[in-house]
Motif scaffolding. Structure first.
Motif, PDB file in Angstrom:
ATOM      1  N   ARG A   1       0.827  -1.208   0.000  1.00  0.00           N
ATOM      2  CA  ARG A   1       0.000   0.000   0.000  1.00  0.00           C
ATOM      3  C   ARG A   1       0.861   1.260   0.000  1.00  0.00           C
ATOM      4  O   ARG A   1       0.564   2.225  -0.697  1.00  0.00           O
ATOM      5  CB  ARG A   1      -0.917   0.015   1.219  1.00  0.00           C
ATOM      6  CG  ARG A   1      -2.041  -0.973   1.131  1.00  0.00           C
ATOM      7  CD  ARG A   1      -2.855  -0.975   2.397  1.00  0.00           C
ATOM      8  NE  ARG A   1      -3.972  -1.902   2.290  1.00  0.00           N
ATOM      9  CZ  ARG A   1      -4.523  -2.528   3.329  1.00  0.00           C
ATOM     10  NH1 ARG A   1      -4.054  -2.314   4.553  1.00  0.00           N
ATOM     11  NH2 ARG A   1      -5.520  -3.355   3.143  1.00  0.00           N
TER      12      ARG A   1
ATOM     13  N   GLU B   1      -6.164  -9.806  -0.750  1.00  0.00           N
ATOM     14  CA  GLU B   1      -6.365  -8.464  -0.217  1.00  0.00           C
ATOM     15  C   GLU B   1      -5.776  -7.396  -1.143  1.00  0.00           C
ATOM     16  O   GLU B   1      -6.405  -6.374  -1.414  1.00  0.00           O
ATOM     17  CB  GLU B   1      -5.749  -8.355   1.183  1.00  0.00           C
ATOM     18  CG  GLU B   1      -6.218  -7.139   1.925  1.00  0.00           C
ATOM     19  CD  GLU B   1      -5.935  -7.187   3.411  1.00  0.00           C
ATOM     20  OE1 GLU B   1      -5.741  -6.094   3.984  1.00  0.00           O
ATOM     21  OE2 GLU B   1      -5.902  -8.284   4.003  1.00  0.00           O
TER      22      GLU B   1
ATOM     23  N   GLU C   1      -7.777  -4.352  -3.915  1.00  0.00           N
ATOM     24  CA  GLU C   1      -7.485  -2.918  -3.928  1.00  0.00           C
ATOM     25  C   GLU C   1      -6.733  -2.461  -5.170  1.00  0.00           C
ATOM     26  O   GLU C   1      -6.767  -1.293  -5.514  1.00  0.00           O
ATOM     27  CB  GLU C   1      -6.614  -2.567  -2.715  1.00  0.00           C
ATOM     28  CG  GLU C   1      -7.217  -2.893  -1.394  1.00  0.00           C
ATOM     29  CD  GLU C   1      -6.232  -2.715  -0.245  1.00  0.00           C
ATOM     30  OE1 GLU C   1      -5.140  -2.150  -0.466  1.00  0.00           O
ATOM     31  OE2 GLU C   1      -6.552  -3.146   0.868  1.00  0.00           O
ATOM     32  N   ASP C   2      -6.003  -3.370  -5.802  1.00  0.00           N
ATOM     33  CA  ASP C   2      -5.045  -2.975  -6.837  1.00  0.00           C
ATOM     34  C   ASP C   2      -4.983  -4.025  -7.936  1.00  0.00           C
ATOM     35  O   ASP C   2      -4.659  -5.175  -7.678  1.00  0.00           O
ATOM     36  CB  ASP C   2      -3.670  -2.815  -6.188  1.00  0.00           C
ATOM     37  CG  ASP C   2      -2.545  -2.525  -7.166  1.00  0.00           C
ATOM     38  OD1 ASP C   2      -2.821  -2.248  -8.352  1.00  0.00           O
ATOM     39  OD2 ASP C   2      -1.386  -2.585  -6.746  1.00  0.00           O
TER      40      ASP C   2
END
Length: 110
Positions: free
Chosen positions: A33, A57, A61-62
């Motif tokens: 992150r 995870e 997000e990415d």
């Protein structure tokens, strides 16, 4: 120990910079992150959160980071789980030359 060896090995690629290493899955997520690497190399076996949990995870997000699962667990079910969860590549730890090639290709694509 293996992560330090891997970092030194990847550092031989001209223009490629290892921006961080993590001793556990929680730290891997934090560093990803924070540093937003172009390539993330994950092992499945990590404390606190395993590599598959980290993969899921991060992918939630990415979608731009290239994720390479680099592990000793090369069973077909594990491979399928990782690729379905969003890993771009799944390599066993003996495939260091393939990992170097993937990282070099990503560097050239930038």
């Amino acid at each position: 120990m293996f992560s330090k060896l891997l970092s030194r090995t990847l550092s031989v690629i001209v223009g490629f910079k290892v921006v961080g290493t993590a001793a556990n899955g929680v730290r891997a997520i934090e560093l990803t992150r924070e540093l937003k690497p172009d390539v993330l190399v994950l092992d499945i076996t990590m404390p606190f959160k395993d590599g598959i949990e980290v993969l899921k995870e991060i992918r939630a997000e990415d979608s731009s980071t290239v994720i390479v699962m680099f592990t000793a667990d090369t069973s077909p079910p594990t491979r399928r789980i990782c690729l379905e969860a969003g890993a771009d590549y799944f390599l066993n730890k003996s495939q260091i030359l393939e990992l170097l090639e993937i990282c070099n290709l990503q560097l050239l694509a930038l």
